[in-house]
Design an enzyme around this catalytic site. Sequence first.
Site, PDB file in Angstrom:
ATOM      1  N   LYS A 111      11.054 -49.419  70.101  1.00 52.66           N
ATOM      2  CA  LYS A 111       9.729 -49.973  69.607  1.00 52.66           C
ATOM      3  C   LYS A 111       9.220 -51.009  70.750  1.00 52.66           C
ATOM      4  CE  LYS A 111       9.714 -48.513  65.489  1.00 52.66           C
ATOM      5  NZ  LYS A 111       8.437 -47.917  65.075  1.00 52.66           N
ATOM      6  N   GLU A 117       4.327 -43.357  71.455  1.00 50.43           N
ATOM      7  CA  GLU A 117       3.906 -42.867  69.946  1.00 50.43           C
ATOM      8  C   GLU A 117       3.007 -43.977  69.397  1.00 50.43           C
ATOM      9  OE1 GLU A 117       7.254 -41.833  67.722  1.00 50.43           O
ATOM     10  OE2 GLU A 117       6.493 -42.790  65.827  1.00 50.43           O
ATOM     11  N   ASP A 147       4.567 -37.019  58.368  1.00 50.08           N
ATOM     12  CA  ASP A 147       5.706 -37.290  57.275  1.00 50.08           C
ATOM     13  C   ASP A 147       5.660 -36.512  56.298  1.00 50.08           C
ATOM     14  OD1 ASP A 147       7.403 -38.801  55.494  1.00 50.08           O
ATOM     15  OD2 ASP A 147       7.681 -40.394  57.018  1.00 50.08           O
ATOM     16  N   HIS A 176       7.928 -37.157  61.296  1.00 51.54           N
ATOM     17  CA  HIS A 176       8.131 -38.651  61.242  1.00 51.54           C
ATOM     18  C   HIS A 176       9.176 -38.854  60.077  1.00 51.54           C
ATOM     19  CE1 HIS A 176       7.631 -42.783  59.433  1.00 51.54           C
ATOM     20  NE2 HIS A 176       7.921 -43.015  60.679  1.00 51.54           N
TER      21      HIS A 176
HETATM   22 MG   LIG Z   1       6.348 -44.204  64.659  1.00 50.96          MG
END
Ligand SMILES: [Mg+2]
Length: 414
Positions: free
Chosen positions: A192, A247, A296, A323
């Site tokens: 992240k 991303e 997703d 995702h």
């Molecule tokens: Mg993500």
Amino acid sequence: MVLLCPVQSWTPIGTTMQITKIITHVLKTPLGKERFYSSQAAFPERTSLLVRLETDTGLVGWGEGGQYGPPEPVAACIHAVLGSQVLGSDPRNPAVLWERLYSMIRDFGQKGPYLEAISAIDIACWDLLGQATGLPVHTLLGGAFRESVTAYATGCYYRGEHAFGVSEDALQALADEARSYVEDGFRILKIKLGLLSIEADVRRIEVIREAIGPNVTLLADANHAYNVSNALRVGRELERLDVRWFEEPIVPEDLEGYRHLRQKLAIPIAGGECEYTRYGFRNLFAQGCVDIAQPDLCCAGGFSEFLKIQALALAHHTPVIPHVWGSGIALATALHALAATPWQPYTYLPVALQNEPVVEYDRNPNPLRDDILEQPFKLVEGKVAVPSGPGLGVTVIGSKLDKFTVTRQESKSS
Ligand SMILES: [Mg+2]
């Protein structure tokens, strides 16, 4: 002579099958000291919404939605609006039901909770279709290109007392965490960024790169933390550190910004976890926004819509890597979709991430993923097996479901 008939555990095509009851489970489990942060939010708990469809045949199907935001609005969409159309429908026609449901909410719900609700219902219908035919969902989607999928670890969030800084202790903890994923067998790690200053986040990535060495692939996810100019700065640092995708660098609404970044940066741009349906992904592809599309399935429209998104992606020569976030149902769903995803493009010896899809394997604490199924997922030589049983091929443990359920609602045929 007595003929012994085998026990028929499936309903042959041609007979009727009706959904008689919809049960939703809002799931929550607090994380206590294990809470973590992305650039956008704190995660003090894991939450999701599971949907259980019961039928007049006795077969039961499961689906999931509502893992991003609060799950309660998704349950309300199901029981207050969509349920009347779902009850009495034949779940073996999921694409037909999908179109009916979408037409109900098109005027006011093209994204967000209504689509998460449709996704959960659609996934449960495919689970039932598979059970009714005795086939796993990936076979119904067209067949398996692979029986297991290379997994990438999603980790290195902002954690605990070290969440908001880059002290020596914080960087040491980060390096230890990154190294632990490699020791577990992962060869790809997604980290992240975006919560701290660009300088601090770059320092974090440098430490992670030093910890795992040059032979482990790094990916980075900003959860749309930047404007375009800052994303350009960060993207150039990621290129220097040999990070292989960037991303959600910017907010999902800024399609022009995505296109600009993709033209200016060499690092592949990934995105789409906040996008919905064929229509949303059509815009991403048509405007040249992403190198990797990340629908997703529990939000973008379930299996039925995944097939349409995948066809659009193939026509635009854009790899699809879904995702994944949520419970074991969400992970099983993604694995079936990935099993049925072609190489992009084909080569005689496909290479993971290069032209062979990979599965997101979140490594944050999550009992909803690890404890709720009779068939827990395992990493074996860097891969996760695709479930092979009928439907989703997984079984929810009732006692665990009860443990994590904070609200249970049902709608049934009158
Ligand atoms: Mg993500």
